[in-house]
Design an enzyme around this catalytic site. Structure first.
Site, PDB file in Angstrom:
ATOM      1  N   HIS A  48       9.479 -24.324  13.410  1.00 33.74           N
ATOM      2  CA  HIS A  48      10.853 -24.746  13.180  1.00 33.74           C
ATOM      3  C   HIS A  48      11.221 -26.030  13.922  1.00 33.74           C
ATOM      4  CE1 HIS A  48      11.193 -20.951  11.290  1.00 33.74           C
ATOM      5  NE2 HIS A  48      11.416 -20.234  12.364  1.00 33.74           N
ATOM      6  N   LYS A  69       5.154 -18.346   8.060  1.00 36.89           N
ATOM      7  CA  LYS A  69       4.564 -18.727   9.337  1.00 36.89           C
ATOM      8  C   LYS A  69       4.159 -17.476  10.115  1.00 36.89           C
ATOM      9  CE  LYS A  69       8.864 -18.756  12.008  1.00 36.89           C
ATOM     10  NZ  LYS A  69       8.561 -17.636  12.885  1.00 36.89           N
ATOM     11  N   LYS A 119      18.163 -24.536   5.247  1.00 34.54           N
ATOM     12  CA  LYS A 119      19.559 -24.494   5.686  1.00 34.54           C
ATOM     13  C   LYS A 119      20.293 -25.762   5.262  1.00 34.54           C
ATOM     14  CE  LYS A 119      18.699 -21.470   9.622  1.00 34.54           C
ATOM     15  NZ  LYS A 119      19.516 -20.376   9.076  1.00 34.54           N
ATOM     16  N   ARG A 178       0.821  -1.207   0.000  1.00 33.76           N
ATOM     17  CA  ARG A 178       0.000   0.000   0.000  1.00 33.76           C
ATOM     18  C   ARG A 178       0.856   1.259   0.000  1.00 33.76           C
ATOM     19  NH1 ARG A 178      -3.536  -0.441   5.173  1.00 33.76           N
ATOM     20  NH2 ARG A 178      -3.655  -2.570   4.376  1.00 33.76           N
ATOM     21  N   HIS A 223      12.129 -21.395   6.916  1.00 31.74           N
ATOM     22  CA  HIS A 223      13.495 -21.174   6.445  1.00 31.74           C
ATOM     23  C   HIS A 223      14.498 -22.124   7.095  1.00 31.74           C
ATOM     24  CE1 HIS A 223      13.679 -18.563  10.068  1.00 31.74           C
ATOM     25  NE2 HIS A 223      14.960 -18.883  10.066  1.00 31.74           N
ATOM     26  N   GLU A 277      18.112 -18.289  21.667  1.00 32.34           N
ATOM     27  CA  GLU A 277      18.493 -17.057  20.975  1.00 32.34           C
ATOM     28  C   GLU A 277      18.951 -16.026  21.998  1.00 32.34           C
ATOM     29  OE1 GLU A 277      15.964 -16.389  17.101  1.00 32.34           O
ATOM     30  OE2 GLU A 277      14.601 -16.763  18.770  1.00 32.34           O
ATOM     31  N   ASP A 336       5.576 -19.272  17.456  1.00 30.76           N
ATOM     32  CA  ASP A 336       6.612 -18.747  16.567  1.00 30.76           C
ATOM     33  C   ASP A 336       7.672 -19.791  16.242  1.00 30.76           C
ATOM     34  OD1 ASP A 336       8.200 -16.913  15.112  1.00 30.76           O
ATOM     35  OD2 ASP A 336       9.336 -16.412  16.909  1.00 30.76           O
ATOM     36  N   LYS A 350      14.039 -16.410  23.966  1.00 34.96           N
ATOM     37  CA  LYS A 350      14.691 -15.122  23.726  1.00 34.96           C
ATOM     38  C   LYS A 350      15.512 -14.704  24.952  1.00 34.96           C
ATOM     39  CE  LYS A 350      12.547 -14.204  19.749  1.00 34.96           C
ATOM     40  NZ  LYS A 350      13.267 -14.094  18.468  1.00 34.96           N
TER      41      LYS A 350
END
Length: 535
Positions: free
Chosen positions: A305, A213, A247, A114, A243, A281, A300, A391
């Site tokens: 994954h 996702k 790998k 947009r 993704h 992570e 997530d 995280k």
């Protein structure tokens, strides 16, 4: 490079509640990855020098036998063209594929959102800045040739006339056999409306649709999304991208298992006593409060994954290395998964999460998940699979560890320790595979030491040109190969399994930034704990 060393390898470090001294024991810093490759001003030696050279796919895609064939002309439509995903991943991937000679001879890229205007030069500037930021500088001559195929078209819900005209014009320009490829780099909440908008363009017959996702947030929403998508596209036109599966190291799980007689015979409950799939992570939510608050770490990472990694580890040998056979085996794994025991699931939230901009001050969204699964089939009965991600943790890593059962009889005096043999797969951009074993220490006495057998894949194949995950998966979409993408049935089976837990999730436990998560999660893999990064 395959190397062994038996006299200087320290025992692996583990994270568990039994660590001495009440602290976290580590084996030192993670080995840094290879320095990022930059293109500089000129193509690399052996890469594309004549930028118009057509792709002939020197290596056929997985599951496809016979000689390589040229790609059909493609009209790549990036919806959400000004967003972070498009800038960080898609534009650099498309340019690098073109630089390597892997794009079709004839192609067009249409940037649509947009926010874009009808000025092609503005979109070319957007794409070039993205390539420069995430791949490095590009010389003007190379860029000019690539940029000739870039245009833009504004599209909003209820008004896609400009986009429809641009796509039809590009298809006509490319001629017979040209196919549209729609990549939805849009927020999850916009997916259904954007798919319906694409359906009004009248160009979906030979099109492909790439979806990011999460594929729904529960079983009901996943089925609604699938119904909306299938109202416009057939199943064979859909590419649900994960993704992680693009790998090199993840695809090497299949090669390791099924191309070698060394591993597959022992890849079962008789020899393996546990599997850990660990993707912590170090970064926090990094300004993505809206996404985290609406999704959470389970949706997530775990249901996407980590479940796909579990499937690759646990699946039976496919009859053929093609999409239909691989998805058939993945479905069997997900059907065999035992519903998770709520008492063996730990949700966590890092301290200070509620103070992040855009986060509800009373949020109970999880930023950490650790859990135990069992695959109730003949191969894996009784073997626990431990999954962990989160995280703001101590370090970032992507590791699969298989622990092997001890010999029934301990016949050597002065055994090294009680740590079992482990096979470790490091799923990084610098992929490594190593096995911790016991061996005799050289010398006059029969004394055992801990050694390691290691394969450094990039060093073993120095002339190879590895593709980044999005590059590989975009190429597979253009090839029409869905093997490394998630099927509708897989998505629905995962949600059938997870829905009861998410309707009544455990309360998140607080954990300090820079730690390995809540203390309760450390107990999950029993006294052994989670394997920690090696020095």
């Amino acid at each position: 490079m395959l190397s062994t060393g038996f006299d200087s390898v320290p025992p692996p470090a583990y994270l568990g509640v039994t660590d001495r001294g009440g602290g976290f024991r580590t084996a030192g810093p993670v080995r840094p990855g290879r320095a990022a490759r930059t293109m500089g001003g000129l193509p690399r030696e052996g890469s594309r020098t004549a930028m118009h050279t057509p792709s002939t796919l020197d290596t056929p895609s997985p599951g496809l036998a016979g000689p390589a064939t040229p790609l059909c002309p493609q009209v790549v439509v990036v919806l959400g063209a000004t967003g972070d995903l498009a800038r960080r991943k898609l534009y650099p991937a498309l340019f690098h594929l073109w630089q390597l000679g892997l794009m079709p001879e004839r192609f067009r890229v249409i940037c649509s959102s947009r926010d874009v205007t009808g000025a092609a030069e503005d979109c070319r500037t957007l794409v070039r800045e993205a390539v420069r930021a995430f791949r490095g500088e590009v010389d003007d001559a190379s860029w000019s040739e690539f940029a000739e195929g870039i245009s833009c078209a504004r599209a909003v819900e209820g008004d896609a006339a400009e986009l429809g005209h641009a796509v039809r014009a590009a298809l006509d320009e490319l001629g017979p056999g040209a196919q549209p490829l729609f990549y939805l780099a849009v927020p999850p909440s916009a997916t259904e409306s954007v798919v319906r908008m694409i359906g009004t363009l009248g160009v979906t017959r030979d099109a492909k649709l790439v979806l990011e996702k999460p594929f729904g947030v529960d079983l009901h929403s996943a089925r609604c999304l699938n119904a909306a998508v299938r109202g416009v596209f057939e199943e064979h036109q859909l590419y649900r991208i994960d993704h992680f599966l693009g790998k090199e190291a993840v695809q090497n799980i299949l090669a390791l298992r099924f191309a070698n007689g060394l591993f597959e015979p022992v890849w079962n409950y008789q020899n393996v006593c546990y599997v850990q799939i660990d993707v912590p992570e170090q970064v926090d939510i990094a300004g993505r409060a809206e996404f985290m608050e609406s999704t959470g770490t389970f949706r997530d990472m775990i249901s996407t994954h980590l479940f796909q990694l579990l499937g690759f580890v646990a699946l039976e040998p496919p009859a053929r290395l093609d999409a239909e056979s691989l998805h058939h085996e993945m479905v069997k794994v997900f059907r065999a998964l035992r519903p998770p025991d709520r008492d063996r699931v730990v949700f966590g939230q890092y301290e200070g999460y509620r103070d992040e901009a855009g986060v509800d001050g009373s949020s109970v969204v999880e930023t950490f998940v650790a859990m135990e699964f069992f695959v109730d089939d003949w191969r894996w009965v009784g073997v626990p699979f431990y999954l962990r991600t989160g995280k703001a943790l101590a370090q970032s890593r992507r590791t699969i560890t298989l622990g092997f059962r001890e010999p029934r009889l301990k016949m050597f005096p002065g055994d090294v320790d009680d740590t079992c043999n482990e096979l470790v797969l490091e799923l990084t951009d610098d992929p490594r595979i190593f096995a911790d074993v016991r061996a005799k220490v050289p010398g006059p006495e029969l004394r055992l030491g801990r050694g390691r057998m290691r394969i450094d894949l990039l060093e073993e194949f120095p002339g190879a040109e590895p593709l980044e995950a999005y590059e590989r998966l975009l190429l597979d979409v253009m090839r029409g190969d869905p093997m490394l993408f998630t099927s509708t049935r897989e998505v629905e089976l995962i949600w059938e399994l997870c829905d009861p837990l998410l309707r009544d999730p455990p309360a998140p436990r607080l954990y300090p930034r820079g730690s390995w998560g809540p203390a309760e999660a450390l107990r999950l893999p029993t006294e052994r704990g989670w394997r920690l990064p090696e020095s």
